[in-house]
Design an enzyme around this catalytic site. Structure first.
Site, short mmCIF file in Angstrom:
data_model
loop_
_atom_site.label_atom_id
_atom_site.label_comp_id
_atom_site.label_asym_id
_atom_site.label_seq_id
_atom_site.Cartn_x
_atom_site.Cartn_y
_atom_site.Cartn_z
N ALA A 1 0.87 -1.18 0.00
CA ALA A 1 0.00 0.00 0.00
C ALA A 1 0.91 1.24 0.00
CB ALA A 1 -0.96 -0.01 1.19
N LEU A 2 1.79 1.25 -0.98
CA LEU A 2 2.89 2.21 -0.98
C LEU A 2 2.41 3.63 -1.24
CD1 LEU A 2 5.54 0.12 -2.94
CD2 LEU A 2 5.13 0.21 -0.48
N HIS A 3 3.05 4.58 -0.54
CA HIS A 3 2.76 6.01 -0.73
C HIS A 3 4.10 6.73 -0.91
CE1 HIS A 3 4.06 6.22 3.42
NE2 HIS A 3 3.13 5.34 3.75
N HIS B 1 7.09 5.84 1.30
CA HIS B 1 7.86 4.65 0.93
C HIS B 1 8.78 4.97 -0.25
CE1 HIS B 1 4.20 2.48 2.63
NE2 HIS B 1 5.18 1.98 3.33
N GLY C 1 11.42 4.52 8.02
CA GLY C 1 10.88 5.87 8.20
C GLY C 1 10.78 6.27 9.67
N LYS D 1 8.58 8.00 10.88
CA LYS D 1 7.16 7.95 11.27
C LYS D 1 6.94 6.86 12.32
CE LYS D 1 2.54 7.52 10.33
NZ LYS D 1 2.38 6.14 10.62
N ASP D 2 7.65 5.72 12.15
CA ASP D 2 7.57 4.64 13.13
C ASP D 2 8.79 4.75 14.05
OD1 ASP D 2 5.19 3.20 12.13
OD2 ASP D 2 6.41 3.00 10.35
N GLN E 1 9.56 1.85 16.34
CA GLN E 1 9.97 0.70 15.53
C GLN E 1 11.44 0.83 15.12
OE1 GLN E 1 7.63 -1.55 12.38
NE2 GLN E 1 8.70 -0.09 11.08
N MET F 1 2.23 10.70 6.15
CA MET F 1 1.84 9.68 5.17
C MET F 1 1.89 8.30 5.81
SD MET F 1 3.35 10.94 1.62
CE MET F 1 2.98 12.60 1.06
O1 PAF Z 1 6.89 -0.61 9.02
C1 PAF Z 1 6.44 -1.59 8.39
O2 PAF Z 1 5.90 -1.47 7.30
C2 PAF Z 1 6.57 -2.98 9.00
O3 PAF Z 1 6.47 -2.92 10.39
C3 PAF Z 1 7.85 -3.71 8.57
C4 PAF Z 1 9.09 -3.01 9.05
C5 PAF Z 1 7.89 -3.84 7.05
C6 PAF Z 1 7.86 -5.12 9.16
O4 PAF Z 1 6.74 -5.86 8.75
#
Ligand code: PAF
Length: 280
Positions: free
Chosen positions: A32-34, A37, A150, A152-153, A156, A187
């Site tokens: 679901a690229l924006h 990405h 990113g 954004k996370d 993560q 985004m």
């Molecule tokens: O950030 C994401 O899209 C996901 O958490 C990742 C890093 C691709 C792992 O599934």
């Protein structure tokens, strides 16, 4: 662009790439690229000789089954965007390809420490273990020189930094800035699920974070956070958290520190949970 669905075929191809002395950049995604990405792909393009992108909606990182079922899937569009952005390789595995042991099989457990216990970690039990499992598997397959993720996370990214330390994988992590729509909405693939009205409301998240950023060195944090929570609730959000933390270790703060801080929030509009953050 080459498209691989099987890890062995991808590994064989990458072996040749590496033998030729080429540097591999990797952008893991759930599709679901924006534009966010695509900016990661472009950054990878500038830093590496060969850019690999993966699209895999990873079941083990979804603590809410409805969120998993409704995660947007737009493979055909994604392929067009990746090709236009100059991606060299797309890895598009199936669930059984990534989890031959079964999604509910035996997986490693990572000691991510404190960072896993707060914010997203507290609100989404096991989410970061799932992220760790899949990113570890993907890094084992692709063995990239560099990994692009990113900001954004934010949390993560800290988890992945820790994963690289724990596993000793010698990949360099590059954290790239959040891209925002006009109006400031960060985004995100989940934005695709917002109705036009919800999208308008969602702008309040970046407004609220901007206000925290502007006032963080002037006002006490409890008042600032309370005000932010009220703003989001009044706009129609169900707020999971609004916090200000030390950007280096994610320790939650009640007063300003001299170093870099970060304001982070997660809030739901109807069924759609959005997260965002801003460095202070
Ligand atoms: O950030 C994401 O899209 C996901 O958490 C990742 C890093 C691709 C792992 O599934």
């Amino acid at each position: 662009m080459y498209l691989f669905k099987q890890r062995v075929a991808l590994q064989d191809h990458l072996e040749q790439v590496k033998k030729a002395g080429k540097r591999v950049g990797f952008v893991p995604t759930m599709g679901a690229l924006h534009e966010g990405h695509i900016s990661l792909i472009e950054t990878a393009r500038a830093a590496a000789d060969v850019v690999v992108c993966s699209i895999f909606v990873n079941p083990t990182q979804f603590n809410d089954p409805k969120d998993f079922e409704k995660y947007p899937i737009t493979i055909n569009d994604d392929i067009i965007k990746l090709t236009a952005a100059g991606t060299d390789i797309l890895f598009l595995p199936s669930v059984s390809e990534m989890y031959p042991e079964g999604v509910n099989g035996q997986h490693p457990h990572y000691d991510f420490g404190y960072v896993e216990t707060v914010l997203e970690g507290a609100h989404r039990p096991n989410h970061f273990q799932g992220v760790g499992i899949i990113v570890h598997k993907l890094l084992d397959i692709v063995q990239p020189d560099s990994l692009f993720m990113g900001q954004k996370d934010f949390q993560q990214c800290m988890i992945i930094k820790r994963l690289l330390e724990i596993t000793g994988i010698p990949t360099a992590l590059h954290i790239c800035p959040t891209l925002r729509e006009t109006g400031g909405l960060a985004m995100s693939s989940r934005n695709m699920r917002l109705s036009p009205e919800q999208r308008q409301t969602a702008i309040q998240i970046s407004r609220t974070l901007t206000e925290i950023k502007e006032k963080a060195r002037l006002l006490p944090f409890p008042a600032l956070k309370e005000n932010a929570r009220n703003q989001l609730q009044n706009a129609g959000f169900q707020v999971d958290y609004v916090e200000i933390a030390d950007a280096g270790n994610l320790k939650l703060l009640e007063t300003a520190i001299p170093g870099q801080m970060v304001a982070l929030t997660a809030a739901k509009l109807g069924e759609i949970r959005l997260i965002d953050n801003m460095l202070i």
